[in-house]
Design an enzyme around this catalytic site. Structure first.
Site, PDB file in Angstrom:
ATOM      1  N   SER A   1       0.815  -1.226   0.000  1.00  0.00           N
ATOM      2  CA  SER A   1       0.000   0.000   0.000  1.00  0.00           C
ATOM      3  C   SER A   1       0.847   1.275   0.000  1.00  0.00           C
ATOM      4  O   SER A   1       0.533   2.210  -0.750  1.00  0.00           O
ATOM      5  CB  SER A   1      -0.957   0.007   1.198  1.00  0.00           C
ATOM      6  OG  SER A   1      -1.936  -0.983   1.017  1.00  0.00           O
TER       7      SER A   1
ATOM      8  N   LYS B   1      -9.579  -4.929  10.972  1.00  0.00           N
ATOM      9  CA  LYS B   1     -10.690  -4.366  10.187  1.00  0.00           C
ATOM     10  C   LYS B   1     -12.024  -4.351  10.922  1.00  0.00           C
ATOM     11  O   LYS B   1     -12.850  -3.482  10.696  1.00  0.00           O
ATOM     12  CB  LYS B   1     -10.851  -5.139   8.878  1.00  0.00           C
ATOM     13  CG  LYS B   1      -9.737  -4.887   7.884  1.00  0.00           C
ATOM     14  CD  LYS B   1      -9.998  -5.602   6.583  1.00  0.00           C
ATOM     15  CE  LYS B   1      -8.785  -5.499   5.686  1.00  0.00           C
ATOM     16  NZ  LYS B   1      -9.000  -6.076   4.366  1.00  0.00           N
TER      17      LYS B   1
ATOM     18  N   ASN C   1     -11.913  -0.902   5.914  1.00  0.00           N
ATOM     19  CA  ASN C   1     -10.492  -0.918   5.517  1.00  0.00           C
ATOM     20  C   ASN C   1      -9.972   0.489   5.239  1.00  0.00           C
ATOM     21  O   ASN C   1      -8.817   0.657   4.863  1.00  0.00           O
ATOM     22  CB  ASN C   1     -10.278  -1.818   4.290  1.00  0.00           C
ATOM     23  CG  ASN C   1     -10.764  -1.163   3.017  1.00  0.00           C
ATOM     24  OD1 ASN C   1     -11.750  -0.440   3.025  1.00  0.00           O
ATOM     25  ND2 ASN C   1     -10.065  -1.398   1.930  1.00  0.00           N
TER      26      ASN C   1
ATOM     27  N   ASP D   1     -12.858  -2.797   0.019  1.00  0.00           N
ATOM     28  CA  ASP D   1     -12.495  -4.159  -0.407  1.00  0.00           C
ATOM     29  C   ASP D   1     -13.569  -4.755  -1.319  1.00  0.00           C
ATOM     30  O   ASP D   1     -13.271  -5.355  -2.342  1.00  0.00           O
ATOM     31  CB  ASP D   1     -12.347  -5.084   0.814  1.00  0.00           C
ATOM     32  CG  ASP D   1     -11.083  -4.808   1.604  1.00  0.00           C
ATOM     33  OD1 ASP D   1     -10.095  -4.348   1.001  1.00  0.00           O
ATOM     34  OD2 ASP D   1     -11.075  -5.065   2.827  1.00  0.00           O
TER      35      ASP D   1
ATOM     36  N   GLY E   1     -14.431 -19.702   3.481  1.00  0.00           N
ATOM     37  CA  GLY E   1     -14.073 -18.824   4.595  1.00  0.00           C
ATOM     38  C   GLY E   1     -15.273 -18.070   5.135  1.00  0.00           C
ATOM     39  O   GLY E   1     -16.266 -17.873   4.417  1.00  0.00           O
TER      40      GLY E   1
ATOM     41  N   GLY F   1     -13.898 -11.742   8.139  1.00  0.00           N
ATOM     42  CA  GLY F   1     -14.220 -10.408   7.651  1.00  0.00           C
ATOM     43  C   GLY F   1     -14.060 -10.304   6.140  1.00  0.00           C
ATOM     44  O   GLY F   1     -14.880  -9.669   5.458  1.00  0.00           O
ATOM     45  N   ALA F   2     -13.021 -10.951   5.607  1.00  0.00           N
ATOM     46  CA  ALA F   2     -12.784 -10.899   4.163  1.00  0.00           C
ATOM     47  C   ALA F   2     -13.941 -11.566   3.421  1.00  0.00           C
ATOM     48  O   ALA F   2     -14.447 -11.029   2.424  1.00  0.00           O
ATOM     49  CB  ALA F   2     -11.469 -11.580   3.827  1.00  0.00           C
TER      50      ALA F   2
ATOM     51  N   GLN G   1      -9.089  -1.603  -4.615  1.00  0.00           N
ATOM     52  CA  GLN G   1      -9.478  -1.077  -3.299  1.00  0.00           C
ATOM     53  C   GLN G   1      -8.613   0.131  -2.950  1.00  0.00           C
ATOM     54  O   GLN G   1      -9.071   1.089  -2.335  1.00  0.00           O
ATOM     55  CB  GLN G   1      -9.482  -2.142  -2.192  1.00  0.00           C
ATOM     56  CG  GLN G   1      -8.139  -2.774  -1.790  1.00  0.00           C
ATOM     57  CD  GLN G   1      -7.219  -1.871  -0.980  1.00  0.00           C
ATOM     58  OE1 GLN G   1      -7.699  -1.063  -0.195  1.00  0.00           O
ATOM     59  NE2 GLN G   1      -5.927  -1.998  -1.182  1.00  0.00           N
TER      60      GLN G   1
HETATM   61  P1  ATR Z   1     -10.143 -12.185   7.693  1.00  0.00           P
HETATM   62  O1  ATR Z   1     -10.584 -10.964   8.434  1.00  0.00           O
HETATM   63  O2  ATR Z   1      -8.933 -11.955   6.835  1.00  0.00           O
HETATM   64  O3  ATR Z   1     -11.251 -12.850   6.963  1.00  0.00           O
HETATM   65  P2  ATR Z   1     -10.407 -14.039   9.866  1.00  0.00           P
HETATM   66  O4  ATR Z   1     -11.628 -13.332  10.333  1.00  0.00           O
HETATM   67  O5  ATR Z   1      -9.394 -14.479  10.875  1.00  0.00           O
HETATM   68  O6  ATR Z   1      -9.594 -13.181   8.826  1.00  0.00           O
HETATM   69  O7  ATR Z   1     -10.902 -15.307   9.022  1.00  0.00           O
HETATM   70  C1  ATR Z   1     -10.020 -16.236   8.510  1.00  0.00           C
HETATM   71  C2  ATR Z   1     -10.764 -17.321   7.725  1.00  0.00           C
HETATM   72  O8  ATR Z   1      -9.787 -18.279   7.280  1.00  0.00           O
HETATM   73  C3  ATR Z   1     -11.778 -18.096   8.530  1.00  0.00           C
HETATM   74  O9  ATR Z   1     -12.826 -18.503   7.674  1.00  0.00           O
HETATM   75  C4  ATR Z   1     -10.972 -19.305   9.010  1.00  0.00           C
HETATM   76  O10 ATR Z   1     -11.736 -20.454   9.287  1.00  0.00           O
HETATM   77  P3  ATR Z   1     -12.382 -20.699  10.759  1.00  0.00           P
HETATM   78  O11 ATR Z   1     -13.614 -19.852  10.808  1.00  0.00           O
HETATM   79  O12 ATR Z   1     -12.669 -22.137  10.773  1.00  0.00           O
HETATM   80  O13 ATR Z   1     -11.325 -20.290  11.741  1.00  0.00           O
HETATM   81  C5  ATR Z   1     -10.135 -19.569   7.779  1.00  0.00           C
HETATM   82  N1  ATR Z   1      -8.908 -20.301   8.107  1.00  0.00           N
HETATM   83  C6  ATR Z   1      -7.782 -19.809   8.661  1.00  0.00           C
HETATM   84  N2  ATR Z   1      -6.860 -20.773   8.794  1.00  0.00           N
HETATM   85  C7  ATR Z   1      -7.420 -21.918   8.290  1.00  0.00           C
HETATM   86  C8  ATR Z   1      -6.976 -23.256   8.115  1.00  0.00           C
HETATM   87  N3  ATR Z   1      -5.747 -23.634   8.465  1.00  0.00           N
HETATM   88  N4  ATR Z   1      -7.822 -24.153   7.541  1.00  0.00           N
HETATM   89  C9  ATR Z   1      -9.060 -23.764   7.159  1.00  0.00           C
HETATM   90  N5  ATR Z   1      -9.551 -22.510   7.303  1.00  0.00           N
HETATM   91  C10 ATR Z   1      -8.739 -21.601   7.853  1.00  0.00           C
END
Ligand code: ATR
Length: 272
Positions: free
Chosen positions: A21, A68, A89, A104, A128, A131-132, A245
């Site tokens: 950034s 975020k 963001n 985003d 996932g 937040g993303a 973004q």
């Molecule tokens: P962000 O704000 O970037 O989305 P986050 O809120 O920490 O970050 O979310 C991370 C996502 O990656 C979640 O969906 C998480 O799954 P869980 O809800 O089960 O924790 C997923 N994630 C992170 N590490 C993982 C792993 N090793 N295997 C599968 N999912 C993973």
């Protein structure tokens, strides 16, 4: 020339030293011959940092991992879209009033529309539930999708996302062990987990994806993208979403918009 009057902008995150950034925003200031400087703030205590924005008259910041969601709670005003997503963001400091935005989801819309033929798409799989993922789901709703499939390791988190969006978009929840049919039938698979960011794993078995365009919001080629491409699928990393973004954040900060080719050139130069 940086002077006593130069407005200061930045990015707040932890870790943040790898961020592109600063290069991109400083490049955009130079390109438009605007006075401004953009720096990286590695911050653990977000509350103090946000308070500091006012004290130091920092004009605007981007917010990245892991702040975020917490940042949304700390600003004075929030744009409607960011409130629905539950994360910001971008913060603009308007004479001491901090307003939170989410660019985003707008970045994703631009990138997705460019690479995917969205009119022909029916089955969208989001991986996932953080937040993303919520920003991406909001973007899909904005693009007119009425239903998606969400795959997440932790079902409880997926349930809460489903509840949050229940009035906007229909979400079918699957776990990684029961997602074979969904992946085979998918037109697009969008990775919003952090899997592959620092390791060599993939969030799902790529062999189960038959025809989908595979999209990652991480801005380098993850193992997911590389394996998908090797298999002959279209794989798109998050670089373009990142660039858009930033363009939208910069526009919120300055009122000026840089075109995407210029932004790509700035990044390209920095990566040489
Ligand atoms: P962000 O704000 O970037 O989305 P986050 O809120 O920490 O970050 O979310 C991370 C996502 O990656 C979640 O969906 C998480 O799954 P869980 O809800 O089960 O924790 C997923 N994630 C992170 N590490 C993982 C792993 N090793 N295997 C599968 N999912 C993973």
């Amino acid at each position: 020339m940086i002077s006593a009057e130069t407005p200061v902008y930045g990015i707040i995150g932890y870790p943040v030293k790898h961020s592109l950034s600063p290069v991109l925003h400083n490049g955009m200031f130079r390109e438009l011959k605007l006075d401004g400087v953009y720096v990286a703030f590695e911050v653990r205590d977000l509350k103090d940092a946000i308070r500091g924005l006012k004290a130091l008259d920092i004009r605007g910041v981007n917010i990245t991992i892991p702040h975020k969601e917490e940042a949304l709670e700390l600003v004075d005003e929030i744009e409607e879209e960011a409130r629905i997503i539950g994360a910001i963001n971008t913060i603009k400091n308007i004479n001491g009033t901090l307003k939170g935005h989410n660019t985003d989801y707008r970045g994703f819309i631009e990138s997705f529309k460019k690479h995917a033929d969205i009119k022909s798409m029916e089955n969208i799989v989001v991986l996932g539930a953080g937040g993303a993922a919520r920003a991406i789901i909001y973007a899909l709703y904005k693009m007119g999708f009425e239903k998606i499939t969400l795959i997440n390791r932790t079902k409880k988190r997926a349930d809460s996302v489903k509840r949050q969006f229940s009035r906007l978009i229909d979400i079918e929840i699957l776990t990684p062990t029961e997602c074979e049919n969904a992946l085979r039938g998918a037109d697009a698979v969008i990775n919003c987990t952090s899997v592959g960011l620092k390791d060599s794993s993939t969030p799902v078995d790529v062999n189960l994806i038959d025809k989908a365009i595979v999209i990652d919001i991480i801005y380098k080629d993850t193992p997911l993208i590389k394996i998908a491409q090797k298999k002959g699928l279209k794989g798109v990393n998050g670089m373009e979403m990142f660039i858009y973004q930033a363009i939208y954040s910069f526009e919120i900060f300055t009122g000026r918009r840089v075109d995407v080719e210029t932004a790509k050139r700035i990044i390209g130069r920095a990566q040489k």
